[in-house]
Design a protein around this motif. Structure first.
Motif, PDB file in Angstrom:
ATOM      1  N   GLU A  16       0.833  -1.205   0.000  1.00 22.98           N
ATOM      2  CA  GLU A  16       0.000   0.000   0.000  1.00 22.98           C
ATOM      3  C   GLU A  16       0.863   1.249   0.000  1.00 22.98           C
ATOM      4  OE1 GLU A  16       0.443   1.823   2.694  1.00 22.98           O
ATOM      5  OE2 GLU A  16       0.351   0.651   4.520  1.00 22.98           O
ATOM      6  N   CYS A  17       0.206   2.413  -0.101  1.00 21.10           N
ATOM      7  CA  CYS A  17       0.931   3.694  -0.134  1.00 21.10           C
ATOM      8  C   CYS A  17       0.673   4.521   1.114  1.00 21.10           C
ATOM      9  CB  CYS A  17       0.519   4.494  -1.361  1.00 21.10           C
ATOM     10  SG  CYS A  17      -1.055   5.349  -1.154  1.00 21.10           S
ATOM     11  N   THR A  18      -0.169   4.010   2.035  1.00 19.44           N
ATOM     12  CA  THR A  18      -0.536   4.677   3.289  1.00 19.44           C
ATOM     13  C   THR A  18      -1.559   5.803   3.097  1.00 19.44           C
ATOM     14  OG1 THR A  18       1.601   4.047   4.215  1.00 19.44           O
ATOM     15  CG2 THR A  18       0.439   5.658   5.454  1.00 19.44           C
ATOM     16  N   GLY A  19      -2.013   5.992   1.857  1.00 19.39           N
ATOM     17  CA  GLY A  19      -3.049   6.996   1.622  1.00 19.39           C
ATOM     18  C   GLY A  19      -4.337   6.684   2.350  1.00 19.39           C
ATOM     19  N   CYS A  20      -4.638   5.397   2.512  1.00 17.11           N
ATOM     20  CA  CYS A  20      -5.872   5.027   3.221  1.00 17.11           C
ATOM     21  C   CYS A  20      -5.757   5.328   4.712  1.00 17.11           C
ATOM     22  CB  CYS A  20      -6.195   3.551   2.979  1.00 17.11           C
ATOM     23  SG  CYS A  20      -6.602   3.166   1.275  1.00 17.11           S
ATOM     24  N   GLU A  76      -5.284  -2.768   4.603  1.00 17.72           N
ATOM     25  CA  GLU A  76      -4.941  -1.735   3.623  1.00 17.72           C
ATOM     26  C   GLU A  76      -3.868  -2.313   2.701  1.00 17.72           C
ATOM     27  OE1 GLU A  76      -3.452   1.846   5.462  1.00 17.72           O
ATOM     28  OE2 GLU A  76      -3.054   2.849   3.554  1.00 17.72           O
ATOM     29  N   GLY A 115      -9.769   0.590   0.991  1.00 16.74           N
ATOM     30  CA  GLY A 115      -9.100   1.067  -0.218  1.00 16.74           C
ATOM     31  C   GLY A 115      -9.189   0.094  -1.379  1.00 16.74           C
ATOM     32  N   THR A 116      -8.943   0.633  -2.555  1.00 14.68           N
ATOM     33  CA  THR A 116      -9.072  -0.155  -3.786  1.00 14.68           C
ATOM     34  C   THR A 116      -7.978  -1.220  -3.900  1.00 14.68           C
ATOM     35  OG1 THR A 116     -10.311   1.550  -4.926  1.00 14.68           O
ATOM     36  CG2 THR A 116      -9.059   0.066  -6.322  1.00 14.68           C
ATOM     37  N   CYS A 117      -6.813  -0.997  -3.277  1.00 12.97           N
ATOM     38  CA  CYS A 117      -5.750  -2.022  -3.341  1.00 12.97           C
ATOM     39  C   CYS A 117      -6.188  -3.304  -2.658  1.00 12.97           C
ATOM     40  CB  CYS A 117      -4.471  -1.507  -2.690  1.00 12.97           C
ATOM     41  SG  CYS A 117      -3.749  -0.111  -3.540  1.00 12.97           S
ATOM     42  N   VAL A 123      -3.534  -0.296  -7.799  1.00 12.56           N
ATOM     43  CA  VAL A 123      -2.419   0.037  -8.694  1.00 12.56           C
ATOM     44  C   VAL A 123      -1.388  -1.089  -8.715  1.00 12.56           C
ATOM     45  CG1 VAL A 123      -1.085   1.354  -6.965  1.00 12.56           C
ATOM     46  CG2 VAL A 123      -0.865   1.905  -9.400  1.00 12.56           C
ATOM     47  N   GLY A 149     -11.990   2.826  -3.120  1.00 16.87           N
ATOM     48  CA  GLY A 149     -11.592   4.222  -3.298  1.00 16.87           C
ATOM     49  C   GLY A 149     -10.093   4.338  -3.096  1.00 16.87           C
ATOM     50  N   CYS A 150      -9.517   5.307  -3.749  1.00 15.15           N
ATOM     51  CA  CYS A 150      -8.057   5.438  -3.713  1.00 15.15           C
ATOM     52  C   CYS A 150      -7.671   6.871  -3.383  1.00 15.15           C
ATOM     53  CB  CYS A 150      -7.467   4.991  -5.043  1.00 15.15           C
ATOM     54  SG  CYS A 150      -5.679   4.928  -5.071  1.00 15.15           S
ATOM     55  N   PRO A 151      -7.751   7.261  -2.095  1.00 15.39           N
ATOM     56  CA  PRO A 151      -8.247   6.460  -0.980  1.00 15.39           C
ATOM     57  C   PRO A 151      -9.767   6.582  -0.869  1.00 15.39           C
ATOM     58  CG  PRO A 151      -7.571   8.585  -0.141  1.00 15.39           C
ATOM     59  CD  PRO A 151      -7.315   8.606  -1.634  1.00 15.39           C
TER      60      PRO A 151
HETATM   61 FE1  SF4 Z   1      -2.825   3.997  -1.504  1.00 10.71          FE
HETATM   62 FE2  SF4 Z   1      -4.974   4.084  -3.042  1.00 10.71          FE
HETATM   63 FE3  SF4 Z   1      -4.014   1.751  -2.308  1.00 10.71          FE
HETATM   64 FE4  SF4 Z   1      -5.183   3.286  -0.468  1.00 10.71          FE
HETATM   65  S1  SF4 Z   1      -6.184   2.354  -2.251  1.00 10.71           S
HETATM   66  S2  SF4 Z   1      -3.221   2.172  -0.250  1.00 10.71           S
HETATM   67  S3  SF4 Z   1      -4.629   5.337  -1.220  1.00 10.71           S
HETATM   68  S4  SF4 Z   1      -2.933   3.257  -3.623  1.00 10.71           S
END
Ligand code: SF4
Ligand code: SF4
Ligand code: F3S
Length: 268
Positions: A16-20, A76, A115-117, A123, A149-151
């Motif tokens: 993940e990217c930590t956006g969530c 996440e 989140g969508t991940c 992604v 959702g992203c996020p």
């Molecule tokens: Fe990041 Fe989007 Fe994945 Fe959340 S859903 S971890 S915001 S890339």
């Protein structure tokens, strides 16, 4: 509130990217401190917890034992499966994400993909997906809720947690296991630019006079007609704005495989 009044929550960070997590801390209804002090007992969360290293791992193990069958699990990030899952290893024993999510999900009261991940691969799973990233729901052997959702909007995260806490069950879900209360309507149907779409008034270049008039962004690639989410009504940053109000089309971030299926994001 006493700990006994709060529901234990374990939040795992996978690919993940930590956006969530960033979205979670921007919750307003309830705000993050009310959520943490009144409603959940956050047992493990890599961004927010004070513990690190061995102590963090010990906290996770202790919480899983003490609250077996009672804790909520929020996940996440996607789960990399290629190369025996070794594209993601966590902790002192270098446990793979596949092993970790299976182990922690087994004794959870419910599993919420944030989140969508975690919901759909996101992604990480976009072509050519070198790590073999998959959604959590395809890895574990039990139903999940997908807060896509992203996020995702913070209200969609905390609202789903609070639904379980208040009613002891999960909310009604759509065909992609998204809570209907948050993902039941198309972005396009609640968009403040919809009148311009219906009147055939479109932005044809970013920054043009039509953009200044707030015309519809469909010809700039807006995917609102194909996307289910509550962004236009809930908005982000304490209900301040959302992508289309800010002047860019929706990119479809709450839909499965949107990175592959909806790009090029600025072409209709
Ligand atoms: Fe990041 Fe989007 Fe994945 Fe959340 S859903 S971890 S915001 S890339
Ligand atoms: Fe629909 Fe997008 Fe136009 Fe809004 S900006 S009316 S969501 S196409
Ligand atoms: Fe995502 Fe579209 Fe909302 S890109 S944040 S679903 S406006």
């Amino acid at each position: 509130a006493e700990l006994s009044d709060r529901v234990p929550l374990i939040w795992l960070s996978l690919a993940e990217c930590t956006g969530c997590s960033e979205s979670l801390v921007r919750s307003t209804t309830p705000d993050i401190s009310t959520l943490l002090f009144e409603h959940v007992s956050l047992e493990y969360q890599e961004v927010l917890m004070a513990a690190a290293g061995d102590q963090a791992e010990e906290n996770l193990d202790n919480a899983m034992k003490a609250y077996k069958g009672q804790y909520l699990l929020a996940a996440e990030g996607a789960v990399p499966t290629a190369n025996n899952g070794t594209f993601l290893t966590i902790g002192s024993k270098a446990e793979t994400g596949v092993s970790l999510i299976k182990r922690v999900a087994a004794d959870a009261a419910a599993v919420i993909c944030v989140g969508t991940c975690s919901s759909f691969g996101g992604v990480q799973a976009a072509r050519p997906n070198p790590t073999g990233a998959k959604s959590v729901g395809t890895i574990i052997d039990r139903p999940v809720v997908n807060v896509a959702g992203c996020p995702p909007n913070p209200a969609n995260i905390t609202g789903t947690l609070m639904y379980f806490i208040m009613f002891g069950r999960l909310p009604a879900l759509d065909i992609f296991n998204r809570p209907k209360w948050a993902y039941g309507a198309r972005v396009h149907d609640n968009c403040e630019r919809r009148g311009h779409f219906d009147a055939g008034e479109f932005v044809t270049q970013f920054g043009d006079d039509n953009a200044k008039q707030g015309y519809c962004l469909f010809k700039m690639g807006c995917k609102g007609p194909y996307t289910y989410n509550n962004c236009p009504t809930e908005r982000f940053n304490a209900h301040t704005s959302w992508p289309v109000l800010a002047g860019h089309g929706c990119i479809g971030c709450s839909e499965p495989d949107f990175w592959d299926d909806m790009a090029d994001f600025e072409k209709p």
